[in-house]
Design a protein around this motif. Structure first.
Motif: not given
Length: 124
Positions: A22-23, A25-29, A31
């Motif tokens: 999920l991280l 997919r949302k490109s939150l890695y 952040r």
């Protein structure tokens, strides 16, 4: 191995992998890099512990991994705390809230261990 034992052993690893997916997919890695590192270490330690069950090295792997995971969990929590409450960091007293809370919790845990030691062990 019974079905319940299998689920208890592998469900946390599966859920950690899903959180990483999920991280990604949302490109939150980018952040939350410490949380991604924490998740990767959790997956690695889960796999290492599962493969070493019954081995003499399990004890050392378990306690060293718990020390590393404990430190990474505090850092990941701080990372998310700053992301949620970033606007409040302009207040001088708020900057001391996170380290102060962690220090109070650790001091309380140390005090409890000192005042109420386990029966079979001495304070030393």
């Amino acid at each position: 191995m019974h079905v319940l034992e299998f689920i208890i052993e592998w469900l946390p690893v599966t859920l950690q992998v899903w959180i990483l997916v999920l991280l990604a997919r949302k490109s939150l890695y980018r952040r939350f890099p410490l949380f991604v590192l924490y998740s990767l270490v959790q997956i690695g330690t889960g796999l290492a512990q599962a493969t070493l069950v019954g081995s003499n090295n399990y004890f050392y792997v378990y306690w060293w991994s718990m020390a590393i995971v404990g430190l990474l969990s505090v850092l990941a929590l701080h990372e998310s705390f700053r992301a949620v409450f970033g606007a409040f960091y302009r207040l001088p007293w708020f900057r001391l809230l996170w380290p102060g809370t962690v220090a109070v919790i650790w001091a309380y845990a140390a005090w409890r261990a000192w005042v109420h030691p386990q029966v079979r062990f001495t304070r030393a």
